[in-house]
Design a protein around this motif. Structure first.
Motif, PDB file in Angstrom:
ATOM      1  N   LEU A   1       0.542   7.432  -1.359  1.00 41.94           N
ATOM      2  CA  LEU A   1      -0.124   7.081  -2.751  1.00 41.94           C
ATOM      3  C   LEU A   1      -0.870   5.729  -2.503  1.00 41.94           C
ATOM      4  N   THR A   2      -2.405   5.884  -2.761  1.00 41.99           N
ATOM      5  CA  THR A   2      -3.167   4.755  -2.553  1.00 41.99           C
ATOM      6  C   THR A   2      -3.391   4.132  -4.038  1.00 41.99           C
ATOM      7  N   ARG A   3      -3.678   2.936  -3.945  1.00 40.30           N
ATOM      8  CA  ARG A   3      -4.065   2.168  -5.025  1.00 40.30           C
ATOM      9  C   ARG A   3      -2.901   1.946  -5.907  1.00 40.30           C
ATOM     10  N   MET A   4      -1.962   1.498  -5.277  1.00 44.15           N
ATOM     11  CA  MET A   4      -0.715   1.280  -6.198  1.00 44.15           C
ATOM     12  C   MET A   4      -0.782  -0.144  -6.582  1.00 44.15           C
ATOM     13  N   ASP A   5      -1.841  -0.951  -6.030  1.00 40.31           N
ATOM     14  CA  ASP A   5      -2.039  -2.307  -6.592  1.00 40.31           C
ATOM     15  C   ASP A   5      -2.782  -2.397  -7.779  1.00 40.31           C
ATOM     16  N   GLY A   6      -3.495  -1.098  -8.330  1.00 37.66           N
ATOM     17  CA  GLY A   6      -4.045  -1.043  -9.644  1.00 37.66           C
ATOM     18  C   GLY A   6      -3.141  -1.095 -10.747  1.00 37.66           C
ATOM     19  N   ASP A   7      -3.944  -0.860 -11.726  1.00 35.49           N
ATOM     20  CA  ASP A   7      -3.200  -0.935 -13.011  1.00 35.49           C
ATOM     21  C   ASP A   7      -2.885   0.648 -13.641  1.00 35.49           C
ATOM     22  N   GLY A   8      -2.795   1.448 -12.583  1.00 37.74           N
ATOM     23  CA  GLY A   8      -2.490   2.737 -13.373  1.00 37.74           C
ATOM     24  C   GLY A   8      -0.995   2.760 -13.816  1.00 37.74           C
ATOM     25  N   ARG A   9      -0.686   3.969 -14.468  1.00 36.43           N
ATOM     26  CA  ARG A   9       0.500   3.930 -15.162  1.00 36.43           C
ATOM     27  C   ARG A   9       1.790   4.467 -14.331  1.00 36.43           C
ATOM     28  N   GLY A  10       1.611   4.784 -13.182  1.00 39.16           N
ATOM     29  CA  GLY A  10       2.864   4.976 -12.129  1.00 39.16           C
ATOM     30  C   GLY A  10       3.368   6.358 -12.210  1.00 39.16           C
ATOM     31  N   GLY A  11       2.717   7.227 -13.186  1.00 38.35           N
ATOM     32  CA  GLY A  11       3.466   8.563 -13.277  1.00 38.35           C
ATOM     33  C   GLY A  11       3.595   9.334 -12.147  1.00 38.35           C
TER      34      GLY A  11
ATOM     35  N   ARG B   1       5.533   8.852   1.583  1.00 39.27           N
ATOM     36  CA  ARG B   1       6.201   8.138   2.618  1.00 39.27           C
ATOM     37  C   ARG B   1       5.386   6.676   2.521  1.00 39.27           C
ATOM     38  N   PHE B   2       4.365   6.456   2.120  1.00 35.40           N
ATOM     39  CA  PHE B   2       3.820   5.018   2.116  1.00 35.40           C
ATOM     40  C   PHE B   2       2.948   4.825   0.949  1.00 35.40           C
ATOM     41  N   VAL B   3       2.860   3.601   0.551  1.00 35.92           N
ATOM     42  CA  VAL B   3       1.990   3.409  -0.444  1.00 35.92           C
ATOM     43  C   VAL B   3       0.881   2.275  -0.120  1.00 35.92           C
ATOM     44  N   GLY B   4      -0.316   2.499  -0.505  1.00 36.38           N
ATOM     45  CA  GLY B   4      -1.458   1.523  -0.405  1.00 36.38           C
ATOM     46  C   GLY B   4      -1.539   0.518  -1.357  1.00 36.38           C
ATOM     47  N   LEU B   5      -1.754  -0.486  -0.913  1.00 34.03           N
ATOM     48  CA  LEU B   5      -1.570  -1.719  -1.889  1.00 34.03           C
ATOM     49  C   LEU B   5      -2.711  -2.557  -1.803  1.00 34.03           C
ATOM     50  N   GLY B   6      -3.905  -1.932  -1.345  1.00 28.96           N
ATOM     51  CA  GLY B   6      -5.137  -3.030  -1.335  1.00 28.96           C
ATOM     52  C   GLY B   6      -6.006  -2.458  -0.171  1.00 28.96           C
ATOM     53  N   GLU B   7      -7.375  -2.827  -0.404  1.00 28.44           N
ATOM     54  CA  GLU B   7      -8.154  -2.279   0.677  1.00 28.44           C
ATOM     55  C   GLU B   7      -8.204  -2.695   2.046  1.00 28.44           C
ATOM     56  N   LYS B   8      -7.364  -3.830   2.165  1.00 29.70           N
ATOM     57  CA  LYS B   8      -7.382  -4.461   3.625  1.00 29.70           C
ATOM     58  C   LYS B   8      -6.548  -3.435   4.549  1.00 29.70           C
ATOM     59  N   THR B   9      -6.666  -3.490   5.749  1.00 29.60           N
ATOM     60  CA  THR B   9      -5.914  -2.757   6.833  1.00 29.60           C
ATOM     61  C   THR B   9      -4.368  -3.080   6.634  1.00 29.60           C
ATOM     62  N   ASP B  10      -4.071  -4.128   6.380  1.00 34.13           N
ATOM     63  CA  ASP B  10      -2.499  -4.414   6.423  1.00 34.13           C
ATOM     64  C   ASP B  10      -1.762  -3.943   4.919  1.00 34.13           C
ATOM     65  N   ALA B  11      -2.609  -3.613   4.155  1.00 32.53           N
ATOM     66  CA  ALA B  11      -2.081  -3.357   2.730  1.00 32.53           C
ATOM     67  C   ALA B  11      -1.295  -1.973   2.429  1.00 32.53           C
ATOM     68  N   LEU B  12      -0.547  -1.764   3.460  1.00 29.66           N
ATOM     69  CA  LEU B  12       0.230  -0.377   3.353  1.00 29.66           C
ATOM     70  C   LEU B  12       1.767  -0.775   3.511  1.00 29.66           C
ATOM     71  N   GLU B  13       2.584   0.005   2.667  1.00 33.32           N
ATOM     72  CA  GLU B  13       4.026  -0.393   2.757  1.00 33.32           C
ATOM     73  C   GLU B  13       4.786   0.822   2.867  1.00 33.32           C
ATOM     74  N   VAL B  14       5.972   0.892   3.432  1.00 28.71           N
ATOM     75  CA  VAL B  14       6.660   1.958   3.356  1.00 28.71           C
ATOM     76  C   VAL B  14       7.143   2.053   2.080  1.00 28.71           C
ATOM     77  N   PHE B  15       7.350   3.534   1.610  1.00 32.42           N
ATOM     78  CA  PHE B  15       7.581   3.662   0.208  1.00 32.42           C
ATOM     79  C   PHE B  15       9.275   3.234  -0.029  1.00 32.42           C
ATOM     80  N   ASP B  16       9.568   2.591  -0.925  1.00 32.12           N
ATOM     81  CA  ASP B  16      10.982   2.095  -1.155  1.00 32.12           C
ATOM     82  C   ASP B  16      11.474   2.460  -2.659  1.00 32.12           C
ATOM     83  N   PRO B  17      12.137   3.723  -2.761  1.00 28.00           N
ATOM     84  CA  PRO B  17      12.597   3.986  -4.025  1.00 28.00           C
ATOM     85  C   PRO B  17      13.327   3.019  -4.740  1.00 28.00           C
TER      86      PRO B  17
END
Ligand code: GDP
Length: 297
Positions: free
Chosen positions: A248-258, A272-288
């Protein structure tokens, strides 16, 4: 991403935890508010309904209303159910990339962040796991997309397959496999072409590539800001090509998260992962657990 939802829920739960004793009606009223908050966050109706049903079942009856801190008890039940809704099996960050060269197929609509995510994953595999990684763009319709991947590769120090004009996606995929084998790479990432909408030609191309390389993982990249659309796109891709997980990308944005909350319940596929920005290090493992914590503030 979850600010609105989090704010709404903390209002509901603040009131609940301030009360001493709780009646079943109090719990029911609070859960009605939770239901509205989830729907406003663009969580799908079915997922919301099931969620509330499960919480209600656990929260009603003697165990909660007679406990010493009934409000906190309800919050804990909601917290645990959020995690259960978000969680898949196993470690979301553990990609199946043993037996080199392993192929990793990246699929998704145009503009979802697929190329950026390909580079982010390549960087992660290189820097954190010490893998030798090769990336290849299969987007023969958009030479700019191929160049974009090559530029990103240069920035992060990851090799990209040289661009050869006139080849189709399957030919490029086969060349990537051959190059990965001969070059001693551990993993090769195939950045498939996207379209603005799902169409037969796109699916047929992705299927042909899949059949040519038998990917170890097929990761679908979807824009987290698009809410339920993201979930619908995931269900369609999974039905047509079969995916092993979602980014899921753009999780740094102001979407509603649904999208995050509905994804696994609707598609059966884990984030599996979430994108948190445009830079190539802005990726995190999804952590429920962390996401549930963030939603509950
Ligand atoms: P593609 O067409 O699917 O390959 O999409 P791109 O990778 O070219 O990304 C489209 C745009 O979204 C670019 O401007 C990216 O920088 C941006 N983008 C990708 N992932 C993220 C993310 O997680 N957060 C934000 N804010 N922007 C992103």
């Amino acid at each position: 991403m979850f600010e609105n939802l989090s704010e709404r829920l903390s209002g509901v739960f603040d009131r609940l935890t301030k009360q001493g004793a709780l009646s079943e009606d109090d719990v029911r009223a609070a859960l009605r508010e939770v239901r509205v908050a989830l729907l406003e966050a663009d969580v799908s109706l079915d997922v919301t309904r099931e969620f509330i049903k499960r919480v209600q079942k656990k929260a009603t009856g003697a165990s909660v209303t007679k406990s010493i801190t009934p409000g906190q008890q309800v919050v804990k039940i909601v917290h645990d159910e959020l995690i259960a809704t978000l969680e898949g099996e196993g470690d979301p960050g553990a990609l199946k990339i043993d037996n080199p060269p392993a192929s990793l197929l990246m699929v998704g609509l145009q503009g979802s962040g697929k190329t950026t995510t390909t580079a982010k994953l390549a960087r992660r595999l290189t820097e954190r796991e010490g893998k030798r990684v090769l990336m290849a763009s299969l987007d023969t319709n958009r030479p700019a997309a191929m160049e974009q991947l090559a530029i990103l590769g240069g920035q992060i120090g990851v090799d990209t397959l040289p661009i050869v004009a006139g080849q189709n996606a399957v030919q490029i995929a086969k060349r990537a496999k051959q190059q990965a084998t001969l070059g001693g790479y551990d993993v090769y990432l195939l950045d498939t072409a996207g379209r603005l909408h799902i169409d037969e030609a796109l699916m047929a191309e992705v299927q042909a590539v899949r059949d040519a390389v038998s990917p170890r993982e097929t990761l679908l990249v979807v824009d987290g800001l698009t809410g339920q659309d993201a979930v619908n796109v995931a269900a369609e891709f999974d039905g047509k090509v079969g995916v092993t997980g979602v980014v899921l990308t753009r999780m740094d944005g102001d979407g509603r998260g649904g999208a995050a909350l509905s994804m696994r319940a609707v598609t059966g596929k884990p984030i599996r992962f979430v994108g948190l920005g445009e830079k190539t290090d802005a990726l995190e493992v999804f952590d429920p657990k962390r996401v549930a914590g963030r939603i509950l503030g």
